[in-house]
Motif scaffolding. Structure first.
Motif, PDB file in Angstrom:
ATOM      1  N   ILE A 101       0.839  -1.207   0.000  1.00  0.00           N
ATOM      2  CA  ILE A 101       0.000   0.000   0.000  1.00  0.00           C
ATOM      3  C   ILE A 101       0.871   1.254   0.000  1.00  0.00           C
ATOM      4  N   GLY A 102       2.186   1.053  -0.035  1.00  0.00           N
ATOM      5  CA  GLY A 102       3.100   2.195  -0.074  1.00  0.00           C
ATOM      6  C   GLY A 102       3.460   2.631  -1.471  1.00  0.00           C
TER       7      GLY A 102
ATOM      8  N   GLY B  50       9.814   7.332  -8.858  1.00  0.00           N
ATOM      9  CA  GLY B  50      10.481   7.054  -7.593  1.00  0.00           C
ATOM     10  C   GLY B  50       9.546   6.313  -6.672  1.00  0.00           C
ATOM     11  N   ASP B  51       9.290   5.064  -6.972  1.00  0.00           N
ATOM     12  CA  ASP B  51       8.325   4.275  -6.212  1.00  0.00           C
ATOM     13  C   ASP B  51       8.974   2.955  -5.816  1.00  0.00           C
ATOM     14  N   SER B 294       7.793   9.965   0.952  1.00  0.00           N
ATOM     15  CA  SER B 294       8.186   9.229  -0.250  1.00  0.00           C
ATOM     16  C   SER B 294       9.698   9.247  -0.406  1.00  0.00           C
ATOM     17  N   GLY B 299      10.134   5.448   1.796  1.00  0.00           N
ATOM     18  CA  GLY B 299       9.496   5.127   0.525  1.00  0.00           C
ATOM     19  C   GLY B 299       8.006   4.835   0.556  1.00  0.00           C
ATOM     20  N   GLU B 300       7.252   5.438   1.476  1.00  0.00           N
ATOM     21  CA  GLU B 300       5.817   5.143   1.555  1.00  0.00           C
ATOM     22  C   GLU B 300       5.010   6.131   0.711  1.00  0.00           C
ATOM     23  N   CYS B 301       5.191   6.025  -0.597  1.00  0.00           N
ATOM     24  CA  CYS B 301       4.542   6.972  -1.507  1.00  0.00           C
ATOM     25  C   CYS B 301       3.021   6.913  -1.397  1.00  0.00           C
ATOM     26  N   GLY B 302       2.495   5.716  -1.188  1.00  0.00           N
ATOM     27  CA  GLY B 302       1.041   5.545  -1.181  1.00  0.00           C
ATOM     28  C   GLY B 302       0.348   6.087   0.054  1.00  0.00           C
ATOM     29  N   LEU B 303       1.125   6.394   1.089  1.00  0.00           N
ATOM     30  CA  LEU B 303       0.501   6.931   2.301  1.00  0.00           C
ATOM     31  C   LEU B 303       0.225   8.421   2.177  1.00  0.00           C
ATOM     32  N   ARG B 304       0.908   9.091   1.248  1.00  0.00           N
ATOM     33  CA  ARG B 304       0.650  10.498   0.956  1.00  0.00           C
ATOM     34  C   ARG B 304       0.830  11.403   2.170  1.00  0.00           C
TER      35      ARG B 304
END
Lengths: 477, 485
Positions: A101-102, B50-51, B294, B299-304
């Motif tokens: 989910i990251g 950058g993911d 991020s 690297g927690e891009c999806g947590l915003r």
């Protein structure tokens, strides 16, 4: 001397909220209490936002279990969680890039979730088709609304772009409109008719805009915030005909569709009514409908998950909308997942269903009870008059303030209803918000408080309000 | 009916990004493979953004464990989770309204987290004071940057505001500025000096802006995205002096501050350098610096979630920052909590310390090794050169493309590096970014690839890229051979 002394005029126009004054004082009071100050109350009850968890409503176990498992997949394999929770988490993680989910997701949201949103909409609307490519998931419905407004509002135009907005209306939307350099064209809801929307008033509002600004859209919120009114089918039809005739874009904020309390009340979506009206209206009226994971029984405001469905938009225009959404990368993945869980709850037969059912039923019972109690108590107090709360998260009673109170408010430089709220906060430790924040007819005053609270909190709130109000009215008689 | 002509001119002015076209192509190819199409590769490897998690890097356990407990507090009783995880979660839940991560927070972020961030900044900068009131949390650093830029934007009918931007720059920056109604004023970074900033070039850029727009800010990315360059103290001082002299707001993007691996290189924050200069600078130069979840190690891009720290700004103006963030409502609570964990790593003696340290070291080591390996490999290829990389998560090699492919690109009306990326994607299933996305207009061509990936993935990427590149160069140097199209 600041290089930023010349702030963008659009930004400067954004109204500073009354709320800020109240919130600041509330923080101070809470700090004083923490330090042991003696007050007639031991904590501040905050019902100023539509935030159920803040007000003591518990999150739904199923939702939290799935989210936890998505965050820390080790849980997926443990026996601590019910099978359907683990399966759902596994399925959702399978749709995340790199199984995490990251990771960023597709701009409009994880494809499978978007697809399931469209299925939900079709089910809800009695079969009216919904297409995934018309749906964008965003970090909350207001973000989606802002993106649509950005496309509609011509920031360079003169005269300015206008958006018809209800009075009363929650402030985030009006703030967004102003921040974009557009103008709010107010249309007044009819308080005496339970905050009904009347088409004649839309006509009047539009007339008043002639020569002043260029109206492009009509914003409605149904169920209403703060009004609590649920529109009837006939009213929705009238609005649709109105926007069609006047060539306005229809923005339908339906985030409270999950909060319906009146026994005879029923939420019907604008999309459904539009579809049922058939061509040519159903093929031409441009509609954006918004929904969110923040409201309803799930109440996950902090997750930041919402979506918009767009109907009858020019494909070229859709390209620009996509561009705007792509600027923010994507909605928070946990918010997307929360959305998925909201529209696809456990079904009878699933291991999590019994608990889920009990929890949601409890919340429902509690809300219906709160609404009834709030309505009774507030209406029994002299100087208060509350319309029925058919849906939504708030009560918005009218306050008939004595002239002496209004005078005193003027002296201290506050709006009369803000003055009432400050006193309520100081003396009774209850944080609510003043009607002036939402707009109201000149000379009228209101207060707004959230009714999505625990029963215990509601009783305490009503007790303190009653006590304070009685004293206040005496003091200023 | 709202048609194209009604769309807000400013929105129509947002430039197209080749990135989205390439992204669609990648998605199509993935779809085709799923439907059973035969391709020379089993799957598309995406190193265009950058993911790290997307590419297979593992999240930091501590972050995920604490968040899981915060989401589902029943886990507080789970003895399988380290004690410090449970203690952290308990503490964080106490500062959430209603004890739930489902509540709204203040629009500028949870006070507790802002305080943690301020303390982190103070520690990082060797004691330079930092205050929670100057910290604003947002759903991603780009959102914070947008707020900063919008403050500067001019009103209608006035001369547009200009912002100096580096070439190359992150591909999201030009679109962001377009949408805010602000004019980018590009300054070229010096490739032959490892992508360093050049003061004369800053002056030149500023001169070109006169008459077109009113420059009010300068955007810097340090460590650089996509360049990987790390500024030394002298360079930072020069920029600060330049900004002071020209009365420009400094917008300093420092999201890759935790990823410096070049030997003899060290990240210095602009704030620290500013405070070590004379009062005439340290008390007057206005600056906003940005950081994000991020980042390289987390690297927690999806947590915003990200934040900005504002320095030397008029308190009246800060009011407006708050107001603007109000319409965003708030950053996701889970993201805010993850920020708190990021700025408060475990200490020696904490139960999670061992695992955490190991994970971070592994990430750093992978990054450093990948950078070296990739740089050597690509530099060896004919027609490709690569500056030594010191930091960040990307490699940004230069393509020396033969005139034939440039001609081909002209005929197809795309940039040559976009054409290269397209063909690389089609023939080898590797998705990298094309240099023109990062602002290059000088006729030079580059690629950007993310190197924060598992080493095996990097090997695969290099193998495929190398193979494609050699084939292409070979075909073009033998014009009688059939050219693929």
């Amino acid at each position: 001397m600041s290089v930023l002394q010349e702030i963008s005029p659009n930004v400067k126009n954004m109204k500073q909220l009354e709320y800020v004054v109240l919130a600041r004082r509330a923080s101070q009071i809470m700090e004083e209490l923490r330090k042991g100050a003696r007050k007639p109350y031991s904590e501040v009850i905050d019902v100023s936002w539509g935030d159920p968890h803040r007000a003591g409503v518990k999150p739904l176990s199923f939702v939290r279990q799935v989210l936890a498992a998505c965050l820390y997949p080790e849980l997926v394999n443990s026996n601590k969680l019910p099978v359907d929770v683990r399966q759902r988490a596994q399925r959702l993680l399978g749709q995340c890039a790199g199984g995490s989910i990251g990771s960023y997701t597709a701009t409009a949201g994880i494809a499978e979730i978007v697809h399931r949103v469209s299925e939900f909409i079709t089910r809800r609307d009695g079969g009216a088709p919904s297409h995934p490519e018309n749906i964008f998931i965003s970090a909350g419905s207001q973000w989606a609304l802002q993106n649509i407004l950005k496309v509609l509002v011509n920031s360079k135009s003169s005269p300015k772009t206008g958006v018809l907005t209800p009075v009363p209306c929650h402030c985030t939307t009006t703030l967004s409109i102003m921040g974009l350099g557009a103008v709010v064209i107010p249309y007044y809801l009819s308080e005496e008719q339970g905050w009904e929307l009347q088409v004649e008033e839309l006509d009047r509002a539009l007339e008043s805009a002639k020569g002043v600004c260029n109206p492009v859209a009509l914003y409605v919120i149904n169920p209403g915030n703060p009004s609590g009114h649920i529109q009837r089918r006939k009213s929705i039809q009238e609005v649709i005909r109105f926007v069609s005739e006047k060539k306005l874009f229809l923005l339908a904020d339906e985030v409270y569709q999950g909060c319906v309390y009146g026994e005879k009340s029923e939420f019907i979506s604008y999309k459904r009514v539009l579809a049922e009206m058939g061509p040519p209206l159903s093929d031409t009226v441009e509609l954006a409908s918004f929904h969110s994971a923040s409201k309803g029984f799930m109440g996950e405001c902090g997750m930041r998950g919402g979506y918009v469905e767009l109907i009858n938009l020019d494909p070229d225009v859709m390209k620009y909308i996509y561009k705007l959404f792509s600027k923010d990368s994507c909605a928070p993945v946990l918010g997307q997942i929360a959305l998925d869980l909201m529209i696809n709850p456990p079904q009878p037969g699933d291991p999590s269903y019994p608990l889920y059912n009990v929890e949601t039923q409890n919340i429902r019972t509690m809300l219906v009870h709160n609404v009834k109690r709030a309505f009774e108590v507030v209406n029994s107090l002299p100087g208060f008059c509350c319309q029925p709360v058919e849906g939504g998260a708030f009560a918005f009673p009218r306050l008939h303030l004595p002239p002496k109170a209004i005078q005193k408010a003027k002296e201290v430089g506050l709006q009369p209803d803000t003055f009432y709220c400050i006193r309520l906060l100081e003396e009774a430790g209850v944080l609510i918000s003043p009607g002036c924040e939402y707009g109201q007819k000149e000379g009228t005053h209101h207060i707004r408080f959230c009714i999505m609270t625990s029963e215990v909190m509601m009783e305490e709130l009503l007790r303190r309000l009653t006590c304070f109000h009685t004293q206040f009215m005496k003091d200023f008689s | 009916m709202t048609s194209l002509q009604h769309v807000n001119l400013r929105v129509r002015g947002i430039r197209d990004s080749p990135h989205s076209r390439l992204q669609s192509l990648a998605a199509d190819i993935t779809q085709q493979i799923a439907l059973g199409a035969q391709k020379p590769f089993k799957e598309v490897i995406d190193v265009s953004s950058g993911d790290p998690h997307n590419a297979g890097m593992k999240p930091v356990s501590l972050v995920r464990q604490v968040l899981a407990v915060c989401l589902y507090p029943q886990l507080l009783k789970d003895n399988n989770l380290p004690l410090d995880v449970r203690q952290r979660a308990q503490r964080l839940l106490e500062v959430c309204d209603g004890g739930s991560v489902g509540s709204y927070t203040d629009s500028s972020g949870m006070p507790h987290v802002k305080q943690s961030i301020a303390e982190f900044i103070m520690r990082r900068d060797g004691g330079v004071p930092s205050h929670a009131k100057d910290v604003f949390i947002s759903a991603g650093s780009q959102r914070a940057l947008t707020v900063g830029v919008k403050l500067l934007a001019s009103g209608e009918g006035e001369t547009p505001t200009g912002v100096l931007t580096p070439t190359p720059c992150p591909h999201t920056l030009p679109m962001l500025l377009d949408e805010a109604g602000v004019t980018p004023v590009p300054y070229q970074l010096m490739e032959d000096r490892g992508w360093a900033l050049d003061l004369d070039e800053l002056h030149r850029a500023l001169k070109t802006s006169r008459g077109r727009c009113k420059p009010r800010a300068i955007y810097i990315s340090n460590p650089g995205n996509p360049t990987g360059h790390v500024q030394d103290r002298k360079s930072i001082q020069e920029v600060i002096q330049f900004a002071a002299a020209e009365r420009l707001l400094l917008l300093v993007d420092e999201v890759y501050q935790d990823s410096v691996y070049g030997r003899g290189r060290e990240f210095k924050s602009y704030k620290k350098v500013l405070f070590e200069m004379d009062k005439e600078f340290s008390e007057t130069v206005e600056m906003i610096s940005f950081h994000s979840l991020s980042s390289a190690c987390v690297g927690e891009c999806g947590l915003r979630a990200g934040y900005m720290e504002v320095v030397n700004m008029d308190p009246e103006v800060m009011h407006f920052v708050d107001t603007m963030l109000c319409s965003d409502i708030s950053a996701p609570v889970t993201g805010q909590l993850a920020l708190d964990i990021m700025v408060n790593p475990p200490k020696p003696g904490d139960p999670s310390y061992g695992t955490y340290t190991q994970e971070i070291l592994l990430t750093r080591a992978s990054l450093s090794q990948n950078a070296q390996r990739a740089q050597e490999f690509l530099s060896d290829l004919p027609g490709m050169s690569c500056q030594p990389v010191m930091a960040g998560i990307y490699l940004y090699p230069r393509l020396h493309l033969p005139s034939e492919i440039i001609e081909q690109a002209k005929i197809l009306e795309v940039e040559a590096d976009v054409l290269y990326c397209q063909r690389l994607l089609e023939e080898e299933g590797v998705f990298v970014g094309a240099g023109c996305q990062y602002g290059e207009t000088t006729g030079k061509h580059h690629l950007r690839l993310c190197i924060l990936v598992p080493p095996n993935t990097l090997e695969e990427v290099l193998a495929r890229l190398g193979s494609f590149h050699l084939r292409l160069m070979d075909a073009l140097s033998h014009p009688d051979k059939a050219v693929r199209d």
